[in-house]
Design an enzyme around this catalytic site. Structure first.
Site, PDB file in Angstrom:
ATOM      1  N   TRP A   1       0.488  -9.991  -3.342  1.00 49.00           N
ATOM      2  CA  TRP A   1       1.463 -10.621  -2.459  1.00 49.00           C
ATOM      3  C   TRP A   1       1.201 -10.384  -0.972  1.00 49.00           C
ATOM      4  O   TRP A   1       1.891 -10.946  -0.140  1.00 49.00           O
ATOM      5  CB  TRP A   1       2.866 -10.073  -2.795  1.00 49.00           C
ATOM      6  N   ASN A   2       0.239  -9.529  -0.606  1.00 45.54           N
ATOM      7  CA  ASN A   2       0.123  -9.174   0.825  1.00 45.54           C
ATOM      8  C   ASN A   2      -0.481 -10.305   1.662  1.00 45.54           C
ATOM      9  O   ASN A   2      -0.133 -10.474   2.825  1.00 45.54           O
ATOM     10  CB  ASN A   2      -0.637  -7.859   1.021  1.00 45.54           C
TER      11      ASN A   2
ATOM     12  N   LYS B   1      -2.887 -16.164 -11.644  1.00 48.69           N
ATOM     13  CA  LYS B   1      -1.525 -15.656 -11.561  1.00 48.69           C
ATOM     14  C   LYS B   1      -1.346 -15.021 -10.187  1.00 48.69           C
ATOM     15  O   LYS B   1      -1.761 -13.887  -9.968  1.00 48.69           O
ATOM     16  CB  LYS B   1      -1.245 -14.605 -12.637  1.00 48.69           C
TER      17      LYS B   1
ATOM     18  N   GLU C   1       4.334 -12.705  -8.300  1.00 50.04           N
ATOM     19  CA  GLU C   1       5.614 -13.376  -8.535  1.00 50.04           C
ATOM     20  C   GLU C   1       6.467 -13.421  -7.269  1.00 50.04           C
ATOM     21  O   GLU C   1       7.305 -14.300  -7.105  1.00 50.04           O
ATOM     22  CB  GLU C   1       6.379 -12.667  -9.670  1.00 50.04           C
TER      23      GLU C   1
ATOM     24  N   GLY D   1      -5.511  -5.792  -6.287  1.00 52.53           N
ATOM     25  CA  GLY D   1      -4.237  -5.081  -6.372  1.00 52.53           C
ATOM     26  C   GLY D   1      -4.458  -3.584  -6.349  1.00 52.53           C
ATOM     27  O   GLY D   1      -5.405  -3.109  -5.723  1.00 52.53           O
ATOM     28  N   SER D   2      -3.608  -2.863  -7.073  1.00 48.65           N
ATOM     29  CA  SER D   2      -3.657  -1.398  -6.970  1.00 48.65           C
ATOM     30  C   SER D   2      -4.712  -0.797  -7.901  1.00 48.65           C
ATOM     31  O   SER D   2      -5.111  -1.412  -8.887  1.00 48.65           O
ATOM     32  CB  SER D   2      -2.283  -0.820  -7.284  1.00 48.65           C
TER      33      SER D   2
ATOM     34  N   GLU E   1     -10.933  -5.790  -6.691  1.00 47.81           N
ATOM     35  CA  GLU E   1     -10.688  -5.457  -5.284  1.00 47.81           C
ATOM     36  C   GLU E   1      -9.445  -4.590  -5.267  1.00 47.81           C
ATOM     37  O   GLU E   1      -8.326  -5.103  -5.325  1.00 47.81           O
ATOM     38  CB  GLU E   1     -10.432  -6.735  -4.468  1.00 47.81           C
ATOM     39  N   LEU E   2      -9.624  -3.280  -5.207  1.00 44.88           N
ATOM     40  CA  LEU E   2      -8.470  -2.387  -5.350  1.00 44.88           C
ATOM     41  C   LEU E   2      -8.132  -1.763  -3.999  1.00 44.88           C
ATOM     42  O   LEU E   2      -8.578  -2.231  -2.966  1.00 44.88           O
ATOM     43  CB  LEU E   2      -8.773  -1.364  -6.446  1.00 44.88           C
TER      44      LEU E   2
ATOM     45  N   CYS F   1      -5.234  -4.035   2.496  1.00 43.46           N
ATOM     46  CA  CYS F   1      -5.998  -3.060   1.711  1.00 43.46           C
ATOM     47  C   CYS F   1      -7.103  -2.403   2.533  1.00 43.46           C
ATOM     48  O   CYS F   1      -7.432  -1.247   2.309  1.00 43.46           O
ATOM     49  CB  CYS F   1      -6.548  -3.694   0.443  1.00 43.46           C
TER      50      CYS F   1
ATOM     51  N   GLU G   1      -2.405   5.809  -0.813  1.00 44.68           N
ATOM     52  CA  GLU G   1      -2.483   4.749   0.199  1.00 44.68           C
ATOM     53  C   GLU G   1      -1.064   4.366   0.656  1.00 44.68           C
ATOM     54  O   GLU G   1      -0.242   3.961  -0.170  1.00 44.68           O
ATOM     55  CB  GLU G   1      -3.154   3.539  -0.461  1.00 44.68           C
TER      56      GLU G   1
HETATM   57  P1  NAD Z   1       1.470  -3.026  -8.569  1.00 46.79           P
HETATM   58  O1  NAD Z   1       0.328  -2.184  -8.902  1.00 46.79           O
HETATM   59  O2  NAD Z   1       2.576  -3.133  -9.583  1.00 46.79           O
HETATM   60  O3  NAD Z   1       1.010  -4.536  -8.296  1.00 46.79           O
HETATM   61  C1  NAD Z   1      -0.060  -4.899  -7.462  1.00 46.79           C
HETATM   62  C2  NAD Z   1      -0.377  -6.347  -7.807  1.00 46.79           C
HETATM   63  O4  NAD Z   1      -0.861  -6.417  -9.135  1.00 46.79           O
HETATM   64  C3  NAD Z   1       0.821  -7.271  -7.771  1.00 46.79           C
HETATM   65  O5  NAD Z   1       0.412  -8.495  -7.241  1.00 46.79           O
HETATM   66  C4  NAD Z   1       1.238  -7.420  -9.235  1.00 46.79           C
HETATM   67  O6  NAD Z   1       1.814  -8.693  -9.502  1.00 46.79           O
HETATM   68  C5  NAD Z   1      -0.073  -7.276  -9.940  1.00 46.79           C
HETATM   69  N1  NAD Z   1       0.032  -6.643 -11.249  1.00 46.79           N
HETATM   70  C6  NAD Z   1       0.730  -5.539 -11.577  1.00 46.79           C
HETATM   71  N2  NAD Z   1       0.550  -5.226 -12.873  1.00 46.79           N
HETATM   72  C7  NAD Z   1      -0.288  -6.160 -13.372  1.00 46.79           C
HETATM   73  C8  NAD Z   1      -0.876  -6.383 -14.641  1.00 46.79           C
HETATM   74  N3  NAD Z   1      -0.658  -5.562 -15.680  1.00 46.79           N
HETATM   75  N4  NAD Z   1      -1.690  -7.443 -14.791  1.00 46.79           N
HETATM   76  C9  NAD Z   1      -1.957  -8.271 -13.759  1.00 46.79           C
HETATM   77  N5  NAD Z   1      -1.451  -8.114 -12.542  1.00 46.79           N
HETATM   78  C10 NAD Z   1      -0.624  -7.070 -12.342  1.00 46.79           C
HETATM   79  O7  NAD Z   1       2.071  -2.542  -7.249  1.00 46.79           O
HETATM   80  P2  NAD Z   1       2.880  -3.184  -6.061  1.00 46.79           P
HETATM   81  O8  NAD Z   1       4.164  -2.442  -5.932  1.00 46.79           O
HETATM   82  O9  NAD Z   1       2.953  -4.675  -6.085  1.00 46.79           O
HETATM   83  O10 NAD Z   1       1.912  -2.735  -4.905  1.00 46.79           O
HETATM   84  C11 NAD Z   1       1.708  -1.333  -4.778  1.00 46.79           C
HETATM   85  C12 NAD Z   1       0.318  -0.977  -4.467  1.00 46.79           C
HETATM   86  O11 NAD Z   1      -0.640  -1.925  -4.866  1.00 46.79           O
HETATM   87  C13 NAD Z   1       0.112  -0.830  -2.984  1.00 46.79           C
HETATM   88  O12 NAD Z   1       0.541   0.409  -2.573  1.00 46.79           O
HETATM   89  C14 NAD Z   1      -1.349  -1.004  -2.834  1.00 46.79           C
HETATM   90  O13 NAD Z   1      -2.005   0.214  -3.046  1.00 46.79           O
HETATM   91  C15 NAD Z   1      -1.729  -1.925  -3.960  1.00 46.79           C
HETATM   92  N6  NAD Z   1      -1.993  -3.296  -3.500  1.00 46.79           N
HETATM   93  C16 NAD Z   1      -3.256  -3.562  -3.109  1.00 46.79           C
HETATM   94  C17 NAD Z   1      -3.558  -4.815  -2.650  1.00 46.79           C
HETATM   95  C18 NAD Z   1      -4.953  -5.140  -2.217  1.00 46.79           C
HETATM   96  O14 NAD Z   1      -5.117  -6.052  -1.436  1.00 46.79           O
HETATM   97  N7  NAD Z   1      -5.969  -4.458  -2.739  1.00 46.79           N
HETATM   98  C19 NAD Z   1      -2.569  -5.796  -2.581  1.00 46.79           C
HETATM   99  C20 NAD Z   1      -1.275  -5.495  -3.005  1.00 46.79           C
HETATM  100  C21 NAD Z   1      -1.002  -4.227  -3.479  1.00 46.79           C
END
Ligand code: NAD
Length: 477
Positions: A153-154, A177, A180, A230-231, A252-253, A286, A382
């Site tokens: 979402w960022n 996907k 959300e 994502g994370s 890309e974490l 990130c 982070e």
């Molecule tokens: P999160 O780990 O729940 O989600 C991160 C992203 O992954 C979201 O877009 C979410 O929809 C997706 N996601 C979560 N579980 C998933 C699954 N099982 N399968 C597929 N997609 C899934 O955490 P959050 O609260 O949304 O964000 C927290 C942390 O995530 C941040 O502190 C940061 O470290 C990391 N993050 C990194 C990036 C990046 O650009 N690398 C972007 C957003 C968040």
């Protein structure tokens, strides 16, 4: 001017599935906390239908020429530009960043479509001299197959485009996907692709329970490639699942970028640059700078200017003129910032800012922790928010050791005018991206990716197309 916000739908080939046909979850405006729309949640059947649609689409899309794909992607880039204001408004309304930043994201997304449109034309095979007289040894390239992609979402638009553009350019179909929280920009981008002539079944878009969708797609026989941003924990679990099913993945974490400021620089100038770099997108970047290690001789000058600049950042609703930093994208980030601050205060570090702003929306002050215990939570996890850590150091080796003493390695930054010191720092920093006297390390034409727990593979550059291609060796007797 206020732009209309369209109701989000799932897209599965020709079908558009709206909130009235499914269970739903709300999409919230992070500046007000109000519900903007209801998002339909994909069922198991929807996930299966999307994978089957991608498999059928792959059969015709893979046989288009790279010239045809280039012309569709370039037309989509033009369509994106023509809807710049609509897209920017949607990004800001769902995610919070100031409109000027959202416009920049649209421009970079259009350029990314163009980059991959053209890069597909430069994806060459090769001819290997044959060891047998009269025979031919050819290496041909082909698309990897249907792709499942997960975008956060960022950066609601460019995160999706960095997966859709190379997949389509390579000849792959894709099920994506997006997060959300931020569905709108990707849905508009798909409209742009369809206007540009993309056949209707090549891109599908799902929303719902992230774990259910990712598991369903990764396990499905039709999907051949996974891409996730994502994370770290979620990425590692998806990479493990992909490996179990023999599927390639690009991950890309997160990062936790160190910034080393050496004592030969103009410290106030670097501090002003640091404030602009740090508080962009409310720090939810990130590859954004987080841990500032500043050499003792310029430490006070740096910290004073950085603190003044942080206090001067205009925080507010990203749709309003003059706002420099919007709300955090969701209340999870607000809670995280409050937790980091409580921990820093408990440990006796200096805290500048560190408070929520107002009662409505997810606003948090641009915040600096200084002279904080290196065991503090914010040093290990982070921050992913408007939070910078500043600490002094004496010797270069100490700065490098602290910079590298972490599980992630996405980006790092160094500020020094000395060529010798630049070289030592570049060689010593354990990250996939290094910015020297700049905080910018991402362009459409350059590879973007981390090492260590920050993931594997690249997006951007010619490296960004590679994960969507496979090689076929052909021996002609
Ligand atoms: P999160 O780990 O729940 O989600 C991160 C992203 O992954 C979201 O877009 C979410 O929809 C997706 N996601 C979560 N579980 C998933 C699954 N099982 N399968 C597929 N997609 C899934 O955490 P959050 O609260 O949304 O964000 C927290 C942390 O995530 C941040 O502190 C940061 O470290 C990391 N993050 C990194 C990036 C990046 O650009 N690398 C972007 C957003 C968040």
């Amino acid at each position: 001017m206020v732009h209309p916000y369209r109701e989000p739908t799932l897209i599965i080939g020709k079908s558009r599935i709206s909130a009235k046909d499914r269970l739903t979850r709300p999409v919230l405006d992070p500046a007000t906390g109000e519900t903007i729309a209801m998002l339909p949640i994909a069922t198991t059947d929807d996930i299966r239908a999307a994978a089957e649609t991608a498999a059928r689409a792959y059969e015709h899309w893979r046989s288009t020429t790279s010239h045809q794909r280039q012309s569709i992607l370039r037309a989509a880039a033009a369509a994106l530009r023509s809807r710049r204001e609509d897209l920017a408004w949607t990004i800001t309304t769902e995610q919070g960043k100031p409109l000027a930043e959202a416009r920049g994201e649209v421009d970079a997304s259009a350029e990314t479509l163009e980059w991959f449109a053209d890069e597909a034309r430069r994806a060459y095979g090769r001819i290997i001299p044959s060891r047998i007289p009269g025979n031919r040894q050819l290496v041909e390239i082909e698309p990897v197959g249907p792709v499942a992609a997960f975008a956060p979402w960022n950066f609601p638009l460019i995160n999706s485009i960095r997966k859709i553009a190379p997949a389509l350019a390579a000849g792959c179909s894709i099920v994506i996907k997006p997060a959300e929280e931020t569905p709108g920009a990707t849905l508009i981008a798909v409209e742009c692709l369809l206007e540009a002539g993309l056949p209707e079944d090549v891109v599908s878009v799902l929303f719902g329970n992230p774990a259910e969708i990712s598991e369903g797609l990764i396990r499905s026989a039709q999907i051949r490639k996974i891409s996730f941003t994502g994370s770290v924990p979620v990425g590692q679990s998806l990479a493990a699942l992909a490996a179990t099913h023999g599927k390639r993945s690009t991950m890309e974490l997160g990062g936790h970028a160190p910034v080393i400021v050496l004592d030969d620089v103009d410290a106030p100038k670097v501090a002003a640059l640091a404030s602009a770099g740090k508080f962009r997108n409310a720090g939810q970047v990130c590859n954004g700078a987080t841990r500032f290690y500043v050499q003792r001789g310029v430490y006070d000058a740096f910290l004073t200017t950085f603190a003044d600049a942080a206090k001067a950042v205009v925080v507010g609703d990203g749709r309003k003129d003059g706002v420099q930093m919007g709300p955090l994208a969701n209340d999870r980030r607000l809670t995280a910032m409050e937790r980091f601050t409580t921990d820093a205060r408990r440990r006796g570090g200096g805290v500048i800012g560190g408070a929520r702003l107002g009662d409505a929306g997810n606003f948090f002050q641009p915040t600096i922790f200084h002279d904080l215990d290196p065991q503090a939570d914010a040093y290990r996890v982070e921050p992913f928010g408007p939070l910078a850590l500043v600490a002094p150091f004496d010797e270069e080796e100490e700065a490098l050791r602290r910079a590298n003493d972490i599980n992630v390695g996405l980006s790092s930054f160094v500020f020094t005018d000395s060529a010798k010191r630049q070289r030592r720092m570049i060689d010593g920093l354990q990250t996939g991206l290094v910015g020297v006297n700049t905080f910018t390390v991402s362009f459409p034409e350059t590879p973007f990716g981390g090492i260590k727990d920050s993931g594997h593979g690249h997006e951007g550059g010619s490296e960004g197309l590679e994960p969507y291609l496979v090689r076929k060796f052909v021996h002609v007797a």
